[in-house]
Design an enzyme around this catalytic site. Sequence first.
Site, PDB file in Angstrom:
ATOM      1  N   ARG A  42       0.831  -1.210   0.000  1.00  0.00           N
ATOM      2  CA  ARG A  42       0.000   0.000   0.000  1.00  0.00           C
ATOM      3  C   ARG A  42       0.868   1.264   0.000  1.00  0.00           C
ATOM      4  NH1 ARG A  42      -5.366  -1.191   1.409  1.00  0.00           N
ATOM      5  NH2 ARG A  42      -5.785   0.854   0.592  1.00  0.00           N
ATOM      6  N   ARG A  46      -2.981   7.248   0.123  1.00  0.00           N
ATOM      7  CA  ARG A  46      -3.248   7.588   1.506  1.00  0.00           C
ATOM      8  C   ARG A  46      -2.257   8.534   2.171  1.00  0.00           C
ATOM      9  NH1 ARG A  46      -5.366   2.108   4.243  1.00  0.00           N
ATOM     10  NH2 ARG A  46      -3.307   1.287   3.810  1.00  0.00           N
ATOM     11  N   ARG A  55      -5.408  12.322  -7.207  1.00  0.00           N
ATOM     12  CA  ARG A  55      -6.407  11.258  -7.220  1.00  0.00           C
ATOM     13  C   ARG A  55      -7.814  11.725  -7.620  1.00  0.00           C
ATOM     14  NH1 ARG A  55     -10.306   8.455  -6.161  1.00  0.00           N
ATOM     15  NH2 ARG A  55     -10.461   6.771  -4.655  1.00  0.00           N
ATOM     16  N   ASP A  91      -7.127  -2.701  -7.292  1.00  0.00           N
ATOM     17  CA  ASP A  91      -7.654  -3.291  -6.064  1.00  0.00           C
ATOM     18  C   ASP A  91      -8.002  -4.757  -6.304  1.00  0.00           C
ATOM     19  OD1 ASP A  91      -8.457  -2.450  -3.209  1.00  0.00           O
ATOM     20  OD2 ASP A  91     -10.104  -3.709  -3.877  1.00  0.00           O
ATOM     21  N   TYR A 166     -15.080 -11.044   0.903  1.00  0.00           N
ATOM     22  CA  TYR A 166     -15.834  -9.815   0.592  1.00  0.00           C
ATOM     23  C   TYR A 166     -17.163 -10.151  -0.088  1.00  0.00           C
ATOM     24  CZ  TYR A 166     -11.836  -7.004   1.932  1.00  0.00           C
ATOM     25  OH  TYR A 166     -10.833  -6.410   2.658  1.00  0.00           O
TER      26      TYR A 166
END
Length: 367
Positions: A42, A46, A55, A91, A166
């Site tokens: 990651r 962020r 972004r 992702d 998920y």
Amino acid sequence: MSTAVPRAPGGAAHAPDRFDDAPFMRACRGQSVPHVPVWFMRQAGRSLPEYRAARGPGSILDAIHQPELVAELTCQPVDRYGTDAAIFFSDIVVPAAAVGFGVDVAPGTGPVVSEPFRSAADLERLRPLEPETDTPYVVEAVRLLAATLDVPLIGFAGGPFTVASYLVEGGPSKNFTKVKSLMLSEPALWQALVERLTDMALASLRSQLDAGASAIQVFDSWAGILTPRHYEELVLPATRRLFADLEASHPGTPTILFGVGTGELLPLMATAGTSVVGIDWRVPLDEARRRVGPGTAVQGNLDPAMCLGSWDVAAAETREVLGLAGTAPGHVFNLGHGVLPETDPGILEEVAALVHAEGRAGVEPVP
Ligand code: 1CP
């Protein structure tokens, strides 16, 4: 010496990768290195101000439809930290979303599924992935990156348990009760689901490798919630097939299998057919090396929380990891899980420099 290009059993040609000799690729294969390679899970996003600037608003699923933006976001951490590899900006739920399963990624939450997977009828919403038509934006972004990057690009996919979690839970979960219950009470349905997800991961990974990725990582992030017996019986067979089929079509490609809380699963994960097993921060790296055994490299495993405070703490803890990694080849430095959003990028930059300067695993002594 033969110059023939080796052929896989399936007949696919294995073109030598232009990064075959890069420190990251060599460490994955357990070869000697000029310095211990480092990248951070990651690492894009962020915590980087340049990410937030580039972004734009909306779901990550919208952002990844823009290949130039994806290429920029993928390169940002490589430029800033000097990492030895780039991780493709995407992702793990992208393939399921692309075949129309009904997955979105909610900002600040993660994947959310409008109609979770419940019965055999839901298998119809998981048709095979055709990367050239379902995810052409992935193929295009990987091509762009392969043409510009100076370090190997890591393509990735979600592992079968984590993606299934998920789809079955309907979103992020703490106890994974619905997916565990389905695995144990409906083994035939579980088997069908896992095989479909494995086929999708395989198609996606192959398309990333064909477009120019040099290595791949399988994020089975939440597999550590399972007992070793359940992992071995219900997840490992599909994971083994994934790596075997990849080796058949793309022989010699470095592969990494990662999950969190997998201390008890490490000896099993090492039998999956992967070149590298990713280790979270809970298992000291010398012990992780013992559990994984000879012939498999390790990746990890600085606790991401150690990068939140002072540089003195981050430096001492980085040195601790480097010490436990020892001098034998086959160590890729990374965090034990993803970069935490509140991390100061300056600390990660210094961690990378320290690993390059002081890491000893597989580093040839200067004569
Ligand atoms: O640098 C990078 O690594 C960025 C590329 C990347 C990767 C490798 C993203 C972008 N996601 C992932 C993998 C991923 N996605 C994993 C495996 C890694 C891990 O264990 O952290 C998992 C479990 C997911 C699922 C996911 N997607 C979550 C976690 C939810 C949970 O269960 O706790 C989240 C928050 C997302 C959204 C997401 N993915 C990536 C970004 C930048 C974001 C945030 C986007 C946003 O909120 O707009």
